[in-house]
Each structure stands twice: as structure tokens, then as C-alpha cells.
Scaffold this motif. Structure first.
Motif, mmCIF file in Angstrom:
data_model
loop_
_atom_site.group_PDB
_atom_site.id
_atom_site.type_symbol
_atom_site.label_atom_id
_atom_site.label_comp_id
_atom_site.label_asym_id
_atom_site.label_seq_id
_atom_site.Cartn_x
_atom_site.Cartn_y
_atom_site.Cartn_z
ATOM 1 N N HIS A 19 21.691 46.833 63.583
ATOM 2 C CA HIS A 19 20.337 47.238 63.190
ATOM 3 C C HIS A 19 19.320 46.945 64.288
ATOM 4 O O HIS A 19 18.388 47.723 64.488
ATOM 5 C CB HIS A 19 19.954 46.588 61.856
ATOM 6 C CG HIS A 19 20.667 47.212 60.709
ATOM 7 N ND1 HIS A 19 20.242 48.363 60.094
ATOM 8 C CD2 HIS A 19 21.818 46.864 60.082
ATOM 9 C CE1 HIS A 19 21.069 48.700 59.144
ATOM 10 N NE2 HIS A 19 22.048 47.800 59.110
ATOM 11 N N ALA A 20 19.498 45.858 65.006
ATOM 12 C CA ALA A 20 18.597 45.558 66.123
ATOM 13 C C ALA A 20 18.740 46.616 67.212
ATOM 14 O O ALA A 20 17.728 47.074 67.783
ATOM 15 C CB ALA A 20 18.891 44.163 66.681
ATOM 16 N N GLU A 21 19.959 47.023 67.493
ATOM 17 C CA GLU A 21 20.184 48.063 68.506
ATOM 18 C C GLU A 21 19.628 49.408 68.043
ATOM 19 O O GLU A 21 19.061 50.160 68.834
ATOM 20 C CB GLU A 21 21.675 48.183 68.822
ATOM 21 C CG GLU A 21 22.204 46.988 69.587
ATOM 22 C CD GLU A 21 23.717 46.968 69.736
ATOM 23 O OE1 GLU A 21 24.412 47.832 69.131
ATOM 24 O OE2 GLU A 21 24.216 46.085 70.465
ATOM 25 N N ARG A 22 19.774 49.705 66.774
ATOM 26 C CA ARG A 22 19.238 50.956 66.246
ATOM 27 C C ARG A 22 17.715 50.963 66.344
ATOM 28 O O ARG A 22 17.120 51.963 66.751
ATOM 29 C CB ARG A 22 19.690 51.150 64.797
ATOM 30 C CG ARG A 22 19.417 52.557 64.292
ATOM 31 C CD ARG A 22 19.973 52.785 62.902
ATOM 32 N NE ARG A 22 21.423 52.680 62.899
ATOM 33 C CZ ARG A 22 22.142 52.298 61.850
ATOM 34 N NH1 ARG A 22 21.548 51.966 60.719
ATOM 35 N NH2 ARG A 22 23.453 52.238 61.913
ATOM 36 N N LEU A 23 17.075 49.831 66.008
ATOM 37 C CA LEU A 23 15.620 49.746 66.140
ATOM 38 C C LEU A 23 15.211 49.939 67.589
ATOM 39 O O LEU A 23 14.265 50.681 67.875
ATOM 40 C CB LEU A 23 15.104 48.400 65.612
ATOM 41 C CG LEU A 23 13.601 48.161 65.812
ATOM 42 C CD1 LEU A 23 12.765 49.227 65.102
ATOM 43 C CD2 LEU A 23 13.223 46.765 65.337
ATOM 44 N N ALA A 24 15.905 49.297 68.515
ATOM 45 C CA ALA A 24 15.582 49.452 69.933
ATOM 46 C C ALA A 24 15.699 50.917 70.348
ATOM 47 O O ALA A 24 14.847 51.431 71.105
ATOM 48 C CB ALA A 24 16.498 48.573 70.782
ATOM 49 N N GLY A 25 16.715 51.606 69.864
ATOM 50 C CA GLY A 25 16.877 53.029 70.169
ATOM 51 C C GLY A 25 15.739 53.866 69.616
ATOM 52 O O GLY A 25 15.219 54.762 70.288
ATOM 53 N N TYR A 26 15.337 53.585 68.376
ATOM 54 C CA TYR A 26 14.214 54.312 67.777
ATOM 55 C C TYR A 26 12.928 54.069 68.557
ATOM 56 O O TYR A 26 12.143 54.990 68.790
ATOM 57 C CB TYR A 26 13.998 53.883 66.323
ATOM 58 C CG TYR A 26 15.030 54.368 65.338
ATOM 59 C CD1 TYR A 26 15.838 55.464 65.578
ATOM 60 C CD2 TYR A 26 15.181 53.707 64.128
ATOM 61 C CE1 TYR A 26 16.759 55.891 64.649
ATOM 62 C CE2 TYR A 26 16.105 54.134 63.184
ATOM 63 C CZ TYR A 26 16.887 55.227 63.454
ATOM 64 O OH TYR A 26 17.801 55.649 62.526
ATOM 65 N N LEU A 27 12.694 52.807 68.942
ATOM 66 C CA LEU A 27 11.472 52.490 69.685
ATOM 67 C C LEU A 27 11.474 53.187 71.042
ATOM 68 O O LEU A 27 10.426 53.661 71.501
ATOM 69 C CB LEU A 27 11.328 50.974 69.843
ATOM 70 C CG LEU A 27 11.048 50.214 68.542
ATOM 71 C CD1 LEU A 27 11.133 48.709 68.776
ATOM 72 C CD2 LEU A 27 9.694 50.606 67.959
ATOM 73 N N GLU A 28 12.624 53.269 71.670
ATOM 74 C CA GLU A 28 12.735 53.978 72.952
ATOM 75 C C GLU A 28 12.481 55.470 72.750
ATOM 76 O O GLU A 28 11.767 56.097 73.534
ATOM 77 C CB GLU A 28 14.123 53.737 73.557
ATOM 78 C CG GLU A 28 14.256 54.151 74.987
ATOM 79 C CD GLU A 28 13.319 53.403 75.934
ATOM 80 O OE1 GLU A 28 12.853 54.036 76.901
ATOM 81 O OE2 GLU A 28 13.043 52.205 75.701
ATOM 82 N N GLU A 29 13.051 56.018 71.681
ATOM 83 C CA GLU A 29 12.842 57.432 71.372
ATOM 84 C C GLU A 29 11.370 57.714 71.082
ATOM 85 O O GLU A 29 10.838 58.756 71.473
ATOM 86 C CB GLU A 29 13.703 57.830 70.176
ATOM 87 C CG GLU A 29 13.671 59.301 69.850
ATOM 88 C CD GLU A 29 14.560 59.670 68.669
ATOM 89 O OE1 GLU A 29 14.322 60.749 68.086
ATOM 90 O OE2 GLU A 29 15.477 58.905 68.327
ATOM 91 N N ALA A 30 10.703 56.782 70.419
ATOM 92 C CA ALA A 30 9.293 56.974 70.077
ATOM 93 C C ALA A 30 8.409 57.048 71.324
ATOM 94 O O ALA A 30 7.384 57.735 71.315
ATOM 95 C CB ALA A 30 8.811 55.851 69.161
ATOM 96 N N LYS A 31 8.811 56.385 72.382
ATOM 97 C CA LYS A 31 8.031 56.420 73.625
ATOM 98 C C LYS A 31 7.940 57.822 74.213
ATOM 99 O O LYS A 31 6.933 58.168 74.816
ATOM 100 C CB LYS A 31 8.651 55.491 74.678
ATOM 101 C CG LYS A 31 8.502 54.031 74.399
ATOM 102 C CD LYS A 31 9.169 53.238 75.511
ATOM 103 C CE LYS A 31 9.190 51.763 75.229
ATOM 104 N NZ LYS A 31 9.916 51.008 76.273
ATOM 105 N N CYS A 32 8.996 58.592 74.047
ATOM 106 C CA CYS A 32 9.018 59.915 74.667
ATOM 107 C C CYS A 32 9.141 61.035 73.640
ATOM 108 O O CYS A 32 9.430 62.171 74.000
ATOM 109 C CB CYS A 32 10.148 59.991 75.692
ATOM 110 S SG CYS A 32 11.780 59.675 75.007
ATOM 111 N N HIS A 33 8.909 60.747 72.375
ATOM 112 C CA HIS A 33 9.039 61.758 71.329
ATOM 113 C C HIS A 33 7.941 62.796 71.461
ATOM 114 O O HIS A 33 6.762 62.475 71.463
ATOM 115 C CB HIS A 33 8.986 61.108 69.941
ATOM 116 C CG HIS A 33 9.193 62.088 68.834
ATOM 117 N ND1 HIS A 33 10.435 62.603 68.538
ATOM 118 C CD2 HIS A 33 8.330 62.662 67.979
ATOM 119 C CE1 HIS A 33 10.315 63.448 67.532
ATOM 120 N NE2 HIS A 33 9.060 63.489 67.177
#
Length: 179
Positions: free
Chosen positions: A131-145
Motif C-alpha cells: 500500500h505504501a508503494e501504491r500510494l507513492a505511485g499514485y503521488l508520482e502519477e498525480a505530479k504529471c497527470h
């Protein structure tokens, strides 16, 4: 047209078939392309297997909702949505009904008294990492969404959900001490 489904057979359009029709609105795609798109766009909250995609494409083609094209490079066969495939519009506009929580860790935890404490701790730690890795992925995706507002709202849900799950993991040791 039926409430949310196929016109020809009066069968309801299932979520997997509907999602494929939704993706086909973007243009013709092969089963392989659809699997990749599903994993990328909705894989974090809705699982679709390769076998489901090919099974549903065959059914959509049979029922006239999608049309199979000519096999191209690497034996990929594109499908395109047909006018009857607009059954998707009725499906997506319906009331989706209640969600179902399928969180395998919760099932294991419900019967945690049958698991060695060290093993259960490893299971919990491994799931927290996921879940921590998934959150990190979402936050990274949000930067360039740069997608549409609907995609952004879905991404925001994922971020909020993962933060809530991680908060629960942080509180879990105290919750388990009560037993």
C-alpha cells in the motif's frame, strides 16, 4: 434498450465488457492493448485478466457491440466499438450499486487467531509495503497527470484510500492488543 445491457440478448452488460467498450471509444485496439490499458488505468481498483478480455471481446463481437478487424502485426486483432456498442452509455449512466470490499488481508486477519503471530506480522508488514508503494505511485502519477477531471477524481480517490489504509496499518498494533 434494456436498462444497462445488451440489446440483442437482453443480457445485462457486465463491468468487464463495459470497461472494454469504454476503452474502445478511444479507437480500435487489440486484446493485448486492452489488457495493458486496463492494467494501467483501472488495475489498481478493478482487476481484469487477459482471459476475461479475450472472452469478453468474443462475446462483444458475437453480440454486435464490437467488431473484429483484420489481424495485424504480431498477430494482434483490433476491435472497434459499433453503434450497438453504445449500450455502454446506458451501462455507465446506471446506478452502479453498492461496492464490495475484497481485501484479502482482512479475510486473513479475521481468522488471525489461527496464524502464528510472527507469520501474521510478516503478512501485515508485506501488505503495508504494497500500500505504501501504491500510494507513492499514485503521488508520482498525480505530479504529471494531465487527464480529464474524471481521471483526476479517480486518482484522488486512490490517494485518499491508500492514505486511509496506511493510517489503519499504523493503528493496527494497538487494535490487536485489545484482544
Amino acid at each position: 434498450m434494456s436498462r444497462g445491457g445488451y440489446v440483442k440478448n437482453e443480457k445485462p452488460l457486465n463491468s468487464t465488457a463495459a470497461s472494454l467498450l469504454g476503452f474502445l471509444h478511444e479507437g480500435p485496439m487489440s486484446g493485448w492493448d486492452l489488457v495493458a490499458m486496463a492494467q494501467n488505468r483501472i488495475g489498481s481498483y478493478w482487476s481484469i485478466t487477459q482471459s476475461q478480455v479475450y472472452r469478453e471481446l468474443a462475446a462483444l463481437n458475437r453480440d454486435g457491440l464490437a467488431e473484429r478487424g483484420e489481424t495485424g502485426p504480431r498477430d494482434r486483432t483490433p476491435y472497434r466499438i459499433t453503434e450497438e456498442g453504445e449500450a455502454f452509455a446506458a451501462w455507465v449512466a446506471r446506478d452502479p450499486g453498492p461496492e464490495t470490499i475484497r481485501f484479502p488481508l482482512l479475510l486473513s486477519l479475521a481468522f488471525g487467531n489461527h496464524v502464528e503471530p510472527e507469520r501474521l506480522s510478516r503478512i501485515i508488514a508485506a501488505n503495508r509495503t504494497i500500500h505504501a508503494e501504491r500510494l507513492a505511485g499514485y503521488l508520482e502519477e498525480a505530479k504529471c497527470h494531465t487527464g480529464n477531471a474524471y481521471g483526476a477524481a479517480t486518482l484522488d480517490f486512490g490517494i485518499t484510500y491508500e492514505r486511509a489504509v496506511l493510517d489503519w496499518f499504523d493503528r493496527l498494533p494497538g487494535l490487536l492488543e485489545r484482544d
